[in-house]
Design a protein around this motif. Structure first.
Motif, PDB file in Angstrom:
ATOM      1  N   ASP A  34     -50.649  22.405   8.239  1.00 23.07           N
ATOM      2  CA  ASP A  34     -51.979  22.105   8.766  1.00 23.07           C
ATOM      3  C   ASP A  34     -52.125  20.619   9.093  1.00 23.07           C
ATOM      4  N   VAL A  35     -51.431  19.771   8.322  1.00 24.85           N
ATOM      5  CA  VAL A  35     -51.396  18.342   8.648  1.00 24.85           C
ATOM      6  C   VAL A  35     -50.614  18.133   9.951  1.00 24.85           C
ATOM      7  N   LEU A  36     -49.485  18.832  10.086  1.00 26.40           N
ATOM      8  CA  LEU A  36     -48.686  18.727  11.312  1.00 26.40           C
ATOM      9  C   LEU A  36     -49.476  19.204  12.527  1.00 26.40           C
ATOM     10  N   ASN A  37     -50.301  20.236  12.329  1.00 25.48           N
ATOM     11  CA  ASN A  37     -51.134  20.761  13.405  1.00 25.48           C
ATOM     12  C   ASN A  37     -51.924  19.629  14.058  1.00 25.48           C
ATOM     13  N   ARG A  38     -52.643  18.856  13.235  1.00 26.10           N
ATOM     14  CA  ARG A  38     -53.458  17.760  13.751  1.00 26.10           C
ATOM     15  C   ARG A  38     -52.584  16.619  14.300  1.00 26.10           C
ATOM     16  N   HIS A  39     -51.477  16.328  13.624  1.00 28.34           N
ATOM     17  CA  HIS A  39     -50.601  15.230  14.046  1.00 28.34           C
ATOM     18  C   HIS A  39     -49.987  15.514  15.415  1.00 28.34           C
ATOM     19  N   PHE A  40     -49.572  16.750  15.642  1.00 23.57           N
ATOM     20  CA  PHE A  40     -48.982  17.115  16.934  1.00 23.57           C
ATOM     21  C   PHE A  40     -50.011  17.046  18.065  1.00 23.57           C
ATOM     22  N   GLN A  41     -51.284  17.371  17.734  1.00 27.19           N
ATOM     23  CA  GLN A  41     -52.328  17.236  18.756  1.00 27.19           C
ATOM     24  C   GLN A  41     -52.354  15.817  19.307  1.00 27.19           C
ATOM     25  N   LYS A  42     -52.218  14.832  18.408  1.00 20.30           N
ATOM     26  CA  LYS A  42     -52.332  13.424  18.798  1.00 20.30           C
ATOM     27  C   LYS A  42     -51.034  12.874  19.399  1.00 20.30           C
ATOM     28  N   VAL A  43     -49.912  13.092  18.705  1.00 23.14           N
ATOM     29  CA  VAL A  43     -48.651  12.463  19.113  1.00 23.14           C
ATOM     30  C   VAL A  43     -48.030  13.153  20.325  1.00 23.14           C
ATOM     31  N   LEU A  44     -48.139  14.486  20.377  1.00 21.62           N
ATOM     32  CA  LEU A  44     -47.534  15.231  21.476  1.00 21.62           C
ATOM     33  C   LEU A  44     -48.546  15.607  22.557  1.00 21.62           C
ATOM     34  N   ASN A  45     -49.813  15.170  22.360  1.00 16.71           N
ATOM     35  CA  ASN A  45     -50.872  15.393  23.358  1.00 16.71           C
ATOM     36  C   ASN A  45     -51.044  16.867  23.730  1.00 16.71           C
ATOM     37  N   GLY A 153     -49.343  22.805  -5.186  1.00 13.71           N
ATOM     38  CA  GLY A 153     -48.569  22.409  -4.011  1.00 13.71           C
ATOM     39  C   GLY A 153     -49.473  22.153  -2.817  1.00 13.71           C
ATOM     40  N   GLY A 154     -50.547  22.956  -2.718  1.00  6.95           N
ATOM     41  CA  GLY A 154     -51.503  22.770  -1.643  1.00  6.95           C
ATOM     42  C   GLY A 154     -52.226  21.439  -1.726  1.00  6.95           C
ATOM     43  N   ILE A 155     -52.381  20.928  -2.932  1.00  8.57           N
ATOM     44  CA  ILE A 155     -52.993  19.606  -3.121  1.00  8.57           C
ATOM     45  C   ILE A 155     -52.013  18.514  -2.713  1.00  8.57           C
ATOM     46  N   ILE A 156     -50.763  18.684  -3.127  1.00  6.42           N
ATOM     47  CA  ILE A 156     -49.736  17.664  -2.843  1.00  6.42           C
ATOM     48  C   ILE A 156     -49.486  17.538  -1.342  1.00  6.42           C
ATOM     49  N   GLY A 157     -49.460  18.683  -0.621  1.00  5.23           N
ATOM     50  CA  GLY A 157     -49.155  18.680   0.807  1.00  5.23           C
ATOM     51  C   GLY A 157     -50.037  17.749   1.628  1.00  5.23           C
ATOM     52  N   PRO A 158     -51.375  17.915   1.591  1.00  4.07           N
ATOM     53  CA  PRO A 158     -52.219  17.033   2.395  1.00  4.07           C
ATOM     54  C   PRO A 158     -52.216  15.586   1.925  1.00  4.07           C
ATOM     55  N   ILE A 159     -52.056  15.367   0.606  1.00  6.27           N
ATOM     56  CA  ILE A 159     -52.002  13.981   0.105  1.00  6.27           C
ATOM     57  C   ILE A 159     -50.769  13.277   0.653  1.00  6.27           C
ATOM     58  N   VAL A 160     -49.626  13.951   0.579  1.00  9.52           N
ATOM     59  CA  VAL A 160     -48.391  13.380   1.120  1.00  9.52           C
ATOM     60  C   VAL A 160     -48.509  13.209   2.631  1.00  9.52           C
ATOM     61  N   GLY A 161     -49.091  14.234   3.287  1.00 12.11           N
ATOM     62  CA  GLY A 161     -49.269  14.152   4.728  1.00 12.11           C
ATOM     63  C   GLY A 161     -50.138  12.979   5.131  1.00 12.11           C
ATOM     64  N   SER A 162     -51.224  12.765   4.373  1.00 17.73           N
ATOM     65  CA  SER A 162     -52.116  11.635   4.659  1.00 17.73           C
ATOM     66  C   SER A 162     -51.390  10.306   4.495  1.00 17.73           C
ATOM     67  N   ALA A 163     -50.622  10.178   3.405  1.00 18.14           N
ATOM     68  CA  ALA A 163     -49.953   8.909   3.098  1.00 18.14           C
ATOM     69  C   ALA A 163     -48.772   8.636   4.029  1.00 18.14           C
ATOM     70  N   VAL A 164     -47.979   9.665   4.301  1.00 14.48           N
ATOM     71  CA  VAL A 164     -46.737   9.459   5.053  1.00 14.48           C
ATOM     72  C   VAL A 164     -46.936   9.606   6.558  1.00 14.48           C
ATOM     73  N   ILE A 165     -47.744  10.592   6.953  1.00 14.80           N
ATOM     74  CA  ILE A 165     -47.872  10.896   8.384  1.00 14.80           C
ATOM     75  C   ILE A 165     -49.054  10.171   9.024  1.00 14.80           C
ATOM     76  N   PHE A 166     -50.277  10.370   8.478  1.00 14.90           N
ATOM     77  CA  PHE A 166     -51.456   9.786   9.112  1.00 14.90           C
ATOM     78  C   PHE A 166     -51.563   8.269   8.923  1.00 14.90           C
ATOM     79  N   GLU A 167     -51.149   7.778   7.741  1.00  8.51           N
ATOM     80  CA  GLU A 167     -51.279   6.348   7.491  1.00  8.51           C
ATOM     81  C   GLU A 167     -49.978   5.586   7.741  1.00  8.51           C
ATOM     82  N   GLY A 168     -48.923   6.332   8.100  1.00  6.90           N
ATOM     83  CA  GLY A 168     -47.649   5.680   8.430  1.00  6.90           C
ATOM     84  C   GLY A 168     -47.585   5.415   9.921  1.00  6.90           C
ATOM     85  N   GLU A 169     -46.385   5.392  10.430  1.00  8.41           N
ATOM     86  CA  GLU A 169     -46.213   5.191  11.866  1.00  8.41           C
ATOM     87  C   GLU A 169     -46.767   6.410  12.611  1.00  8.41           C
TER      88      GLU A 169
END
Length: 407
Positions: A34-45, A153-169
């Motif tokens: 679900d984190v990738l869903n939003r990330h792909f919207q932005k990065v892959l347009n 695991g569902g808690i860890i997923g979005p937290i990691v996604g936020s830290a690594v994907i949304f707040e990273g490069e």
């Protein structure tokens, strides 16, 4: 004299703990999608409707892999099934490397499909595996306990996604590095499990000694689809995961568009909703000591019908808090539908498990429909899951009649 059945036996503890950890692993990957869903919207347009193909790739794998996983498990046993699932999971994670290098949405979908085939195999194996690690009268409690760690695991997923994907490069490099780590961890777990000795198991579903009945299984010669409670469980699970897939896929969009949060902050609230799900599962495990699981399932389904109505209004914080509570009421649904569907299935338990896993394909189909509505109004998209929760309510409400041995 205490006739209360034990949660499990000492000889099963190590295996139970290990199999429970698998629920944590696929909880991480499920919400990471679900984190990738939003990330792909932005990065892959890509649009919301097209990004929903992330969920289609994940949940479609459950449909494809359901029966093969069941057949493999039946022939080679639970342990071999777990090892196959972990191997596919790890391979899929490593395939993120070429997908990221090529900046290919199709490549990511293929990698997610292979990874999800592993998740589907683990899910088909783990539910009857956990149910078999003790008395069937406590199988609902064990499955809900194990599923609570799916919530962790569902808690860890979005937290990691936020830290690594949304707040990273804001590119695909961080995604690639994250999944390389995930693939390596899963490979280590597979190697460790290969050395664990599994005690001989007696399938507790062969005899109906659950919370509702201690009589021997009647009509043991019934064909698989003549068991009405099982057929309805497959349908209920399809709609259940359909609601889950759609609700989770557009949670971050809802936070961004309705609540005006950043993607990173919306992802943190998504993690909080997973805390709500974990709390709901532990609460559900406790309540099932006093309330029949099918009755609790019907009550929680009604709770989510109300929550979806409030969310769809876009009332601000009232609606957003209701969106968080959807996961609380959703918490017990997947494991309880799964466990109720397997009751009194005897030798057909493993085959029945495969078909219930196939019902998970609903999670790939429903986000596509919700995405079309969300393109115009993400809040109104949450009217659709009401249909799903109505079906789940009917399953719980009618379960006693569907499974005549439930009293």
């Amino acid at each position: 004299m205490d006739n209360q059945p034990k949660f499990t036996e000492r000889k099963y503890l190590v295996v139970l703990l290990f199999v429970t950890s698998l629920f944590l692993m696929w909880g991480i990957s499920m919400t990471m999608g679900d984190v990738l869903n939003r990330h792909f919207q932005k990065v892959l347009n890509i649009s919301k409707a097209r990004s929903a193909y992330v969920q289609f790739s994940i949940f479609g794998a459950y449909f494809v892999m359901g029966i093969p996983a069941g057949l493999f498990m039946k022939r080679y046993g639970y342990k071999a099934g777990v090892l196959l699932g972990l191997a596919l999971y790890s391979i899929g994670a490593f395939l993120f490397i070429p997908a990221a290098d090529a900046e290919s949405f199709a490549g990511f979908r293929g990698a997610l499909f292979i990874l999800a085939c592993g998740m589907a195999t683990l899910e088909a194996v783990a539910h009857p595996f956990v149910a078999s690690l003790g008395d069937q009268r406590t199988s609902d409690q064990r499955v809900n306990f194990a599923q609570a760690f799916n919530g962790v695991g569902g808690i860890i997923g979005p937290i990691v996604g936020s830290a690594v994907i949304f707040e990273g490069e804001q590119d695909l490099v961080s995604v690639k590095h994250l999944y390389v780590v995930i693939g390596a961890v899963i490979a280590v777990i597979a190697i460790a499990f290969a050395f664990i000795k599994v005690p001989p198991l007696t399938d507790p579903h062969v005899v109906a000694t659950d919370l509702y009945s201690t009589a021997e299984v009647a009509h043991a010669d019934k064909k698989l689809f003549q068991h009405k409670h099982f057929v309805f469980a497959v349908v209920a699970q399809l709609f259940n995961v359909a609601a889950q897939g759609g609700t989770w896929a557009f949670f971050i969009n809802y936070g961004h568009e309705v609540m005006h949060l950043t993607d990173a902050n919306a992802s943190r609230f998504f993690a909080l909703s997973m805390v709500m799900m974990m709390v709901g599962r532990f609460a559900g495990t406790y309540l099932m000591r006093f309330i029949a699981p099918y009755k609790l399932l019907a009550a929680f389904a009604m709770g989510n019908i109300l929550m979806c109505l409030i969310v769809a209004q876009g009332f601000g914080w009232v609606s957003f808090i209701s969106l968080l509570f959807i996961n609380f009421f959703f918490s017990i649904m997947f494991p309880t539908i799964f466990s109720l569907g397997l009751k009194n299935m005897g030798r057909q338990t493993q085959q029945a498990s495969s078909f219930i896993v196939m019902g998970v394909v609903g999670g790939g189909l429903f986000p596509l429909a919700m995405g079309l509505i969300a393109n115009n109004n993400v809040a109104h998209a949450y009217y659709l899951p009401i249909i799903c929760y109505a079906v789940i309510f009917l399953f719980g409400f009618n379960y006693k009649r569907l499974n005549k041995q439930a009293v």
